[in-house]
Scaffold this active site. Sequence first.
Site, PDB file in Angstrom:
ATOM      1  N   CYS A 198       0.847  -1.212  -0.050  1.00  0.00           N
ATOM      2  CA  CYS A 198      -0.012   0.102   0.002  1.00  0.00           C
ATOM      3  C   CYS A 198       0.871   1.327   0.102  1.00  0.00           C
ATOM      4  CB  CYS A 198      -0.853  -0.005   1.224  1.00  0.00           C
ATOM      5  SG  CYS A 198      -2.230  -1.366   1.161  1.00  0.00           S
ATOM      6  N   ARG A 201      -7.740  -4.080  -3.334  1.00  0.00           N
ATOM      7  CA  ARG A 201      -7.250  -2.990  -4.130  1.00  0.00           C
ATOM      8  C   ARG A 201      -8.307  -2.571  -5.301  1.00  0.00           C
ATOM      9  NH1 ARG A 201      -2.408  -2.578  -1.881  1.00  0.00           N
ATOM     10  NH2 ARG A 201      -1.590  -4.582  -0.972  1.00  0.00           N
TER      11      ARG A 201
END
Lengths: 228, 72
Positions: free
Chosen positions: A65, A142
């Site tokens: 991330c 995601r």
Amino acid sequence: MSNQETNKIQDHNVSDAAPAASLPRLGMAAPAFEAVTTHGKIRLEDFRGTWVVLFSHPADFTPVCTTEFLAFAGIAAELRQRNVELLGLSIDSPTSHIAWVRNIKDKFGIDIPFPIIADSNKDVATLYGMVSPGESKTETSRCVFVIDPNGIVRAMIYYPLTTGRNTDEIIRLIDALQTTDKHGVATPANWKPGEKVIVPPPTTMEDVEARLKAGFECTDWYFCKKAL
Amino acid sequence: MACIGPQGELTESARKMLTALESPSSPEDVASRTSLPLFRVRAGLRELAEGELVTMINSLYTPTDRGRSLLA
């Protein structure tokens, strides 16, 4: 007031009941929301007139991330030139987001210029179907939702927890969608700005005849390209 | 946007927006004058209105007396 309370969906058109799990559909209105972000409370409708890339990440302070946030920060200016705003989201608190953004600045020297939704109670994640229980019940996948200036969902991308996204592809996707809107054309596989575009297939015999005379680069009557 | 700090003071962005309201203005006008993104201006003006620092009439925003006093 707790984060859960402050982050409660407060859309004036929707009841206060917890939203049902759903998945937006391409071509339909993006689900409305109001959420606490690192830039204060924001409603989706605040973005009307601009494109929005709403994207989720699994969790703050995680390595993939972090690479993605660095990459999104790196394209933020390019996107803004295209009238696109970024809006991040994860199931974390505002405090966690702020600490992570400060950590990214401290460790990598990069400012995160876009707001991040603190979706502690999963309201927005649920509205947009961002949680994939087969992977994780507590983290968002995601996901990327491209929402146009009229609030319509134009594209969706889902990546698993393990795999960072390609921000070049997101810019390419925006360019393709904006080219489609501006010129009424489609774009072929791996298209990039400056390359030939696809003329939409004809729907009548008259269209076919007109197309063949129009000077397009046609491989067959249904497969025609042109330069812009 | 968080226009008002814990001590009741204006945040930097709130001050920018209030200063930009020299005459009744739309969010687009304020965004142009402040160089803030339009979404942040819309969210910020809404928060300022909730805090009774601006009023909206016919989609145009004007500072209230309280908003002006905080600017002084």
